[in-house]
Design an enzyme around this catalytic site. Structure first.
Site, PDB file in Angstrom:
ATOM      1  N   LYS A 189      10.673  14.603 -15.601  1.00 60.47           N
ATOM      2  CA  LYS A 189      10.814  14.776 -14.149  1.00 60.47           C
ATOM      3  C   LYS A 189      10.220  16.115 -13.741  1.00 60.47           C
ATOM      4  CE  LYS A 189      11.718  12.662 -10.514  1.00 60.47           C
ATOM      5  NZ  LYS A 189      10.934  11.471 -10.224  1.00 60.47           N
ATOM      6  N   SER A 380       8.722   7.011  -8.353  1.00 61.00           N
ATOM      7  CA  SER A 380      10.091   7.451  -8.054  1.00 61.00           C
ATOM      8  C   SER A 380      10.688   6.555  -6.973  1.00 61.00           C
ATOM      9  CB  SER A 380      10.114   8.925  -7.639  1.00 61.00           C
ATOM     10  OG  SER A 380      10.003   9.756  -8.767  1.00 61.00           O
TER      11      SER A 380
END
Length: 581
Positions: A189, A380
């Site tokens: 991430k 995402s």
């Protein structure tokens, strides 16, 4: 009494004058609109210039005065460009297409979609030529589809492979005492990595290298097919910069000729036998060629979700659950709409807004087929709202995945200490609170971390159910890892490779309809007073003004800082500052 009569007469006179001015304004606008009517003439060549901003969807302003006066924002819709090329293929007045664009203001997946459509156009027997003073890499990729590619004698072709750059802020934070407190799930991430470190992690370098190589491989395959050069030869040309001068590019068969603009126009004239007339892609769209005409009652709804995801209503450039869910409900209620295509072009954003859109799609697909078409990026939160569709289609160069979440909060406690500020808090209860001027309390971190973990669990559950995979299977390819469309097909995150038209055709197949027309959503409304806000630079939007003042690179940095300031709640977002060159 006389005073009251005079007052009423004055008020009435004011409103009559206002009405007459409005009528005059409408008349001027209508005259201006009619005088700007575009007519396609015989022996025309369609000029493809993509230097205007390319959006997946760039609808006209609802206000007729805005359109008539030509003060709507300047952007081209990918859907209009694709339809225009399709219409030009069968238009007897269009002899061929000339690609003549210095800068391609579009993502690589959008460029690939246009390139594929030009490939189809050539099958009609009409020509595609390309000319420019110089070619940046994305432009050369687009132009290499042409039958012949020409460059100015003192021009250049930038052909060197793909690269990207990420800025890291950790030392800056330490120096000035202002930092971002980050709570995340997912070793890949990297949206928040620049705030945690001053160098790229191995995990981030791994994923970045992987998707750059995947995109480059796709570009090379396309260029190789059109130029008749091996992929090995193209890589050698990129490594050794063998296109850096026009003569070197010609010797290495990357182009077909080194000529001036007037000589290029002579070639076009020689090709069609008469002096050609040129019509821009914008004018061709204005002439009514930006959509495929059909009289069928059956409709396939294409709902465009473009931009970052924020909780709220949304705009043309921001995805909010308000506008998107209204469009989904409207399409669901329309009996003539037989299937829905959700076109996603988003790096993600608010996990809450993503969940609300996901829920609306879950309800919708119980009644009508839902197909997702992915644009430049659907990662995402952009993947979150896509994962439960009946089918998912992406371009090979689409950036997708990035299944992970994070929370981020600014903290100025070190700065406050340096300049002598002390913050004291008073509370009625003992629950953990957060202050910008105090170090993060461990209890607050633990509670927020639990929220991030819960959101990640829900995110993976949604993908698991939508894709028919186990939690463990999704988790293994999640952790915030970014993939290209080609890689996503291999690991099960999508079903097929293709563009928006392929998604529409698949949706029609699922709905079992042969005859249909496309209906685009959402409907955007803009107040006239907003549209009339023209700057001294001749621009009609804040972004256009800032672009004029700052330039592309600085504008991207400004928007990144602004967007991070506006983050609220837990985020499902990818590192949206990647600029592939």
């Amino acid at each position: 009494m006389k005073f009251l009569r005079n007052l009423l007469a004055s008020i009435l006179g004011f409103f009559i004058a206002l009405f007459l001015i409005f009528i005059l304004f409408v008349f001027i606008a209508s005259v201006a609109g009619s005088s700007n009517e575009v007519v396609v003439k015989s022996n025309s060549i369609l000029e493809l210039d993509l230097s205007l901003k390319i959006k997946d969807y760039a609808p006209k302003d609802d206000n007729p005065l805005v359109n008539a006066l030509g003060i709507s924002s300047s952007a081209l819709g990918l859907n209009n460009i694709i339809a225009a090329i399709e219409n030009a293929k069968n238009d007897s007045k269009i002899e061929g297409i000339s690609i003549n664009t210095t800068f391609v203001n579009a993502g690589i997946a959008q460029v690939q979609a246009i390139r594929n459509k030009l490939e189809e156009f050539k099958e009609s027997g009409k020509f595609v030529y390309a000319y420019n003073d110089f070619y940046e890499q994305k432009n050369y990729y687009l132009s290499s589809v042409a039958d012949s590619v020409f460059v100015n004698p003192v021009g250049i072709i930038d052909f060197r492979g793909l690269s990207t750059e990420v800025l890291y802020y950790k030392d800056f934070e330490d120096k000035f005492g202002v930092r971002m407190e980050v709570i995340r799930h997912g070793k890949y991430k990297s949206a928040v990595e620049p705030y945690l470190s001053n160098e790229m992690s191995e995990a981030n370098r791994e994923q970045t290298t992987s998707f750059l190589k995947s995109i480059w491989s796709e570009m090379l395959e396309d260029i190789s097919s059109n130029r008749g050069l091996s992929i090995e030869a193209l890589n050698i040309a990129a490594d050794s910069l063998k296109a850096r001068t026009p003569q070197m590019a010609l010797e290495n068969k990357l182009i077909d000729g080194v000529i001036y603009q007037d000589e290029y126009e002579e070639k076009l004239e020689s090709n069609i036998g008469v002096k050609p007339k040129f019509i821009s892609i914008e004018d061709y769209v204005k002439a009514g060629n930006g959509k495929i005409k059909s009289s069928s009652k059956n409709k396939i709804a294409v709902i465009y979700a473009q931009g970052q995801i924020f909780y709220g209503e949304g705009t043309q450039d921001i995805i909010g659950q308000g506008l998107i869910n209204k469009a989904l409900r409207k399409a669901k209620k329309d009996k003539n709409v037989k299937a829905i295509v959700l076109r996603v072009n988003s790096p993600g954003g608010s996990a809450l807004a993503s969940e609300l859109i996901w829920r609306e799609l879950e309800l919708l697909k119980k009644e009508k087929p839902v197909v997702v078409s992915m644009g430049n990026v659907a990662a995402s939160g952009g993947y979150y709202i896509a994962c439960n569709a009946n089918k998912i289609i992406a371009e090979p160069t689409t950036i997708t995945g990035s299944i992970g979440v994070f929370g981020v909060l600014p903290n100025a406690s070190e700065l406050a200490k340096k300049i002598g500020i002390n913050a004291e808090q008073v509370s009625t209860n003992n629950s953990p609170n957060y202050s910008l001027f105090e170090p993060m309390d461990k209890r607050f971190y633990d509670v927020t971390k639990q929220g991030v973990e819960d959101t990640y669990q829900v995110f993976v559950d949604r993908v698991s159910a939508g894709r028919g995979m186990t939690f463990e299977q999704v988790d293994a390819i999640a952790q915030g890892r970014v993939w290209t469309g080609k890689e996503a097909l291999a690991n099960g995150l999508i079903d097929e490779l293709g563009g928006l038209n392929d998604a529409v055709e698949l949706a029609a197949d699922l709905a079992e309809v042969d005859n249909y027309r496309v209906r685009n959503y959402p409907n955007y409304k803009k107040e006239l007073k907003e549209s009339l806000k023209i700057s001294p630079f001749g621009k009609s939007s804040k972004e256009e003004i800032l672009q004029e003042l700052l330039g592309d690179e600085e504008l991207r940095a400004y928007k990144a800082i602004k967007d991070f300031k506006n983050l609220k709640g837990i985020q499902a977002r990818m590192p949206f500052l990647y600029d592939i060159k």
